[in-house]
Structures are given as structure tokens and as C-alpha cells.
Design a protein around this motif. Sequence first.
Motif, PDB file in Angstrom:
ATOM      1  N   LEU A  96      -0.952   9.011  -6.453  1.00  0.00           N
ATOM      2  CA  LEU A  96      -2.273   8.167  -5.783  1.00  0.00           C
ATOM      3  C   LEU A  96      -1.750   6.734  -5.500  1.00  0.00           C
ATOM      4  O   LEU A  96      -0.843   5.973  -6.117  1.00  0.00           O
ATOM      5  CB  LEU A  96      -3.510   8.147  -6.646  1.00  0.00           C
ATOM      6  N   ARG A  97      -2.486   6.051  -4.536  1.00  0.00           N
ATOM      7  CA  ARG A  97      -2.252   4.531  -4.464  1.00  0.00           C
ATOM      8  C   ARG A  97      -3.427   3.870  -4.512  1.00  0.00           C
ATOM      9  O   ARG A  97      -4.613   4.341  -4.140  1.00  0.00           O
ATOM     10  CB  ARG A  97      -1.598   4.403  -2.952  1.00  0.00           C
ATOM     11  N   ARG A  98      -3.602   2.773  -5.002  1.00  0.00           N
ATOM     12  CA  ARG A  98      -4.766   2.193  -5.437  1.00  0.00           C
ATOM     13  C   ARG A  98      -5.361   1.823  -4.000  1.00  0.00           C
ATOM     14  O   ARG A  98      -4.770   1.063  -3.199  1.00  0.00           O
ATOM     15  CB  ARG A  98      -4.468   0.754  -6.191  1.00  0.00           C
ATOM     16  N   SER A  99      -6.824   2.088  -3.838  1.00  0.00           N
ATOM     17  CA  SER A  99      -7.619   1.577  -2.724  1.00  0.00           C
ATOM     18  C   SER A  99      -8.399   0.311  -2.806  1.00  0.00           C
ATOM     19  O   SER A  99      -9.031  -0.092  -2.069  1.00  0.00           O
ATOM     20  CB  SER A  99      -8.453   2.936  -2.095  1.00  0.00           C
ATOM     21  N   SER A 100      -8.676   0.137  -3.856  1.00  0.00           N
ATOM     22  CA  SER A 100      -9.595  -0.926  -4.342  1.00  0.00           C
ATOM     23  C   SER A 100      -9.158  -1.411  -5.781  1.00  0.00           C
ATOM     24  O   SER A 100      -8.578  -1.009  -6.454  1.00  0.00           O
ATOM     25  CB  SER A 100     -11.135  -0.585  -4.188  1.00  0.00           C
ATOM     26  N   THR A 101      -9.979  -2.720  -6.111  1.00  0.00           N
ATOM     27  CA  THR A 101      -9.602  -3.303  -7.368  1.00  0.00           C
ATOM     28  C   THR A 101     -11.125  -3.525  -7.835  1.00  0.00           C
ATOM     29  O   THR A 101     -12.032  -3.565  -7.055  1.00  0.00           O
ATOM     30  CB  THR A 101      -8.893  -4.544  -7.222  1.00  0.00           C
TER      31      THR A 101
END
Length: 108
Positions: A96-101
Amino acid sequence: MITCIITYDIDPNRRELFDEYARNWGQAIPRSGADLFGYFSPHEGCASTAYGIYSLPSLADYEAYRARLAADPLGRENYDFARREGFIRRESRLFLRRSSTPHGKQAA
């Protein structure tokens, strides 16, 4: 940054072996170059699902990390331990890649 989530189907009667396996990776994975978030074994609910979660900068870094992990003495022993004891019935990896923080402060 990519995050790898490994989902394990483990023998629920041999969870202590999975916990030993997880502790071993707790040493070998960071030494091999990944940022280990942790391993998680069943506590409540499904008794046979466990997870391992770590991050790396890219898939190319993942390939180099896997080679270092396979060459690590504890890494090799841990692979052999899991095969020999058979407490892992199946595993799968999801990248997965981060889509938000985080978007604000946590409630007190």
C-alpha cells in the motif's frame, strides 16, 4: 513510501510458535533495512489471522531488502523454523501507499 502488510493464516493451536517467529523478525527486519511497524497475533476474534507490517521507500528497495533478509543468519533460520514447524498455513502480501496523513489533533 510503500507499506507491506503480510496476512498470515496460522494454526490457532500453535500461536506461541508464531509469536517466536515474530520476535525473530523484530530483530532481522530492521537490520535488513525495513521500518518494522510490528507483528500482530490473535487476541480476540479470529484465532488464526495474524499480521506483519513494515515500510520501505519503494518496490526496488523492497527487492534489495528481501535479498539482505534472506542472507541474514537469523532471517534464514526463521524461514527454516516456519517451514519445519508448519504453524503458518498461508500468507499473502499487500503493498500500500499512504493516501493521507493525520488531519488534526487526537481527542484527549
